[in-house]
Design an enzyme around this catalytic site. Structure first.
Site: not given
Ligand code: GLN
Length: 552
Positions: A24, A147, A199, A388, A390-391, A469, A514, A516
């Site tokens: 990659g 790839e 080889q 996510c 984390g929030m 979700r 996300h 990132e």
């Molecule tokens: N499990 C959580 C949800 O589905 C958070 C998902 C995540 O962090 N990508 O909402």
């Protein structure tokens, strides 16, 4: 009707000897060099596994699942492609054996094969070829790099190599080039680099009817000209087509290494595209300089439950690299397993950090540790960034410890919780199938004026990618806002909360999406950039209550 003649040229990247050689990165680096010569390039990946996409895979299997703008759950290599090239990829850029078979079997059920016996050759290989050519036929690209996942000689890669053989036979000779990536192991006892595995892998590829035009050799020691000649002679390529790929400490250095080895020149010669200008890597080199010679350092705690496998957080780690470079600051990521954090040891576990990122995730394992970490960051005024899950953990922590809703939780972790501050939306409640059914891909978000988020993004309307979700439960929003946690970003169509932040904290932000997934070398993601800025400020004045909030 699809056009018969592909408009682009095609580069195929195969791998031999072992997996994990970094196909990659080599593909992305070659693409970067071609792009830096002014060519329009994209990359696609063909994965030989039977899952329709990697969305249902545990991160321990193949690392992070990368999500594109159009909501495709894809292989993490697509993240490298986007980060190197600063382009968007789509569902068409990642194809698995499962998806190929699904298409062919669906056609069979429709009766599209008119009574014929459906076989690997020609039906599966035809479908592979159709998809290999698809992006090349859009007219958007001069070159499409494909790839091919897996290692030559694997049973499951065979149909892909056969499709490649046929495609090479069908297309003009100057329209395709095959780059084969192998390993030249160094035997300590013999003090020698060994070419035999290479080889053998080239012979195996040749037995399958494909001869490589270029051999890229991963090696921990430099290849002497004699050794290159030997590889060239026994693998039947010209000496200049043997390219050394020395181990690099930074993946972003690989394009420069490949340029020195002339990989792009050799490839372009075969494609009869030689003669274009030299790659312009000036901006890339400025980024590399900043990365290699930082002026400061911050320690960022990454709280997650897959930390044993760094690929599980690939995009987050790469975003830190981009954000660190622009701040001329080395970001030292301290991995902390969420299951190891308890309310009793959180102070020791998180000591010495300048910022805390609570990672995305699924399921209840480790969530109490994440909640304890959020509380620490909130109370100690440590820069905090929740992504996510984390929030969601930040919202639960606030509900429990500020609003006094002791039993607050997400219904993902506790379906019977008294206070479901994070809950499933009605649409999700009806979902029974796991694959491709989350809220996926890009959604718009409108940002509140005068918020931390608005200072970070410096615009009112943004779009970020999702993969989850559960959502913030808006029934609790007024109580949250009264107590100082604001919803500073919302989906304009549904009112769903996208960003939360704290009023009286130097830097505390949680995002349902996300971010990132959109950070690239050229455009580092703004929250990461500001998070590192805040961490730098914290490093200079740790735990000081007098720090001016960044958004004041
Ligand atoms: N499990 C959580 C949800 O589905 C958070 C998902 C995540 O962090 N990508 O909402």
């Amino acid at each position: 009707m699809e056009k018969e003649t592909p408009m682009s040229k095609f580069i195929f990247v195969t791998g031999g000897v072992t997996s994990s050689l970094g196909k990659g990165i080599i593909a992305a680096s070659l693409a970067k060099l071609l792009q830096a010569r002014g060519l329009h390039v994209t990359i696609q990946k063909f994965d030989p596994y039977i899952n329709i996409d990697p969305g249902t895979l545990n991160p321990y299997e193949h690392g992070e699942c990368y999500v594109t703008e159009d909501g495709a759950e894809t292989d993490l290599d697509l993240g490298h492609y986007e980060r190197f090239l600063n382009i968007h990829t789509t569902q068409a850029n990642n194809v698995t054996t499962g998806r190929i078979y699904q298409t062919v079997i669906n056609k069979e059920r429709e009766g599209a094969f008119l009574g014929k016996t459906v076989q690997v050759v020609p039906h599966i290989t035809d479908e592979i070829k159709r998809r290999m050519k698809l992006l090349g036929q859009t007219g958007d690209y001069d070159i499409v790099i494909t790839e091919i996942g897996g290692t030559v000689g694997d049973i499951e890669s065979l149909p892909f190599i056969e499709a490649l053989r046929q495609l090479q036979w069908e297309l003009p000779i100057e329209d395709t080039v095959v780059v084969h990536l192998t390993l030249i192991p160094y035997l300590k006892a013999a003090k020698e680099l060994k070419t035999k595995p290479t080889q053998h892998s080239v012979r195996m590829l040749s037995e399958e009817g494909v001869h490589p035009d270029v051999i890229v050799c991963r090696t921990e020691k430099p290849l002497s000209p004699e050794l290159k000649r030997k590889i060239a002679l026994f693998c039947n390529v010209k000496p200049e087509a043997v390219v050394e790929a020395a181990d690099a400490s930074i993946i972003y250095e690989v394009p420069v290494l490949m340029m020195r080895e002339g990989l792009d020149t050799t490839v372009l010669k075969k494609l009869h595209l030689a003669g274009t200008q030299q790659p312009d890597l000036n901006r890339w080199k400025i980024f590399l300089d900043k990365l290699k010679y930082p002026k400061a350092k911050v320690n960022i705690g990454l709280i997650g439950k897959y930390i044993e496998l760094q690929d599980a957080y690939k995009s987050i780690l790469e975003s830190f690299i981009h954000a660190g470079a622009i701040n001329e600051c080395q970001v030292q990521v301290v991995n902390i397993h969420s299951e190891s954090i308890t309310t009793g040891n959180v102070n020791e576990q998180l000591a010495g950090l300048d910022g805390l990122l609570v990672a995305p995730g699924f399921g209840h394992r480790g969530v109490e540790g994440k909640i304890a970490a959020v509380r620490y960051a909130r109370e100690k005024k440590l820069p905090f960034f929740g992504i996510c899950l984390g929030m969601q953990m930040a919202a639960i922590e606030f509900a429990r410890n500020v609003l006094g809703l002791r039993g607050a939780n997400s219904t993902e972790m506790d379906p019977g919780t008294t206070d479901p501050v994070i809950d499933l939306m009605d649409q999700q409640k009806q979902v029974t199938e796991k694959g491709g059914t989350m809220r996926l891909g890009a959604y718009p978000c409108v940002i509140e004026k005068d918020s931390l988020a608005s200072r970070i993004y410096a615009k009112e309307k943004i779009s970020e990618r999702h993969r989850h979700r559960w959502e913030f439960n808006n029934k609790y929003l007024t109580d949250f806002e009264k107590a100082g946690m604001l919803a500073s970003g919302k989906n304009p169509d549904t009112g769903l909360v996208e960003i939360i932040e704290l009023n009286d904290h130097p830097f505390f932000i949680g995002v349902q999406y996300h971010p990132e997934l959109k950070s690239t070398v050229e455009e580092p993601q703004p929250i990461f950039v500001h998070f590192i800025k805040a961490a730098l400020q914290h490093a200079q004045q740790p735990f000081s209550k007098s720090i001016q909030p960044l958004h004041s």
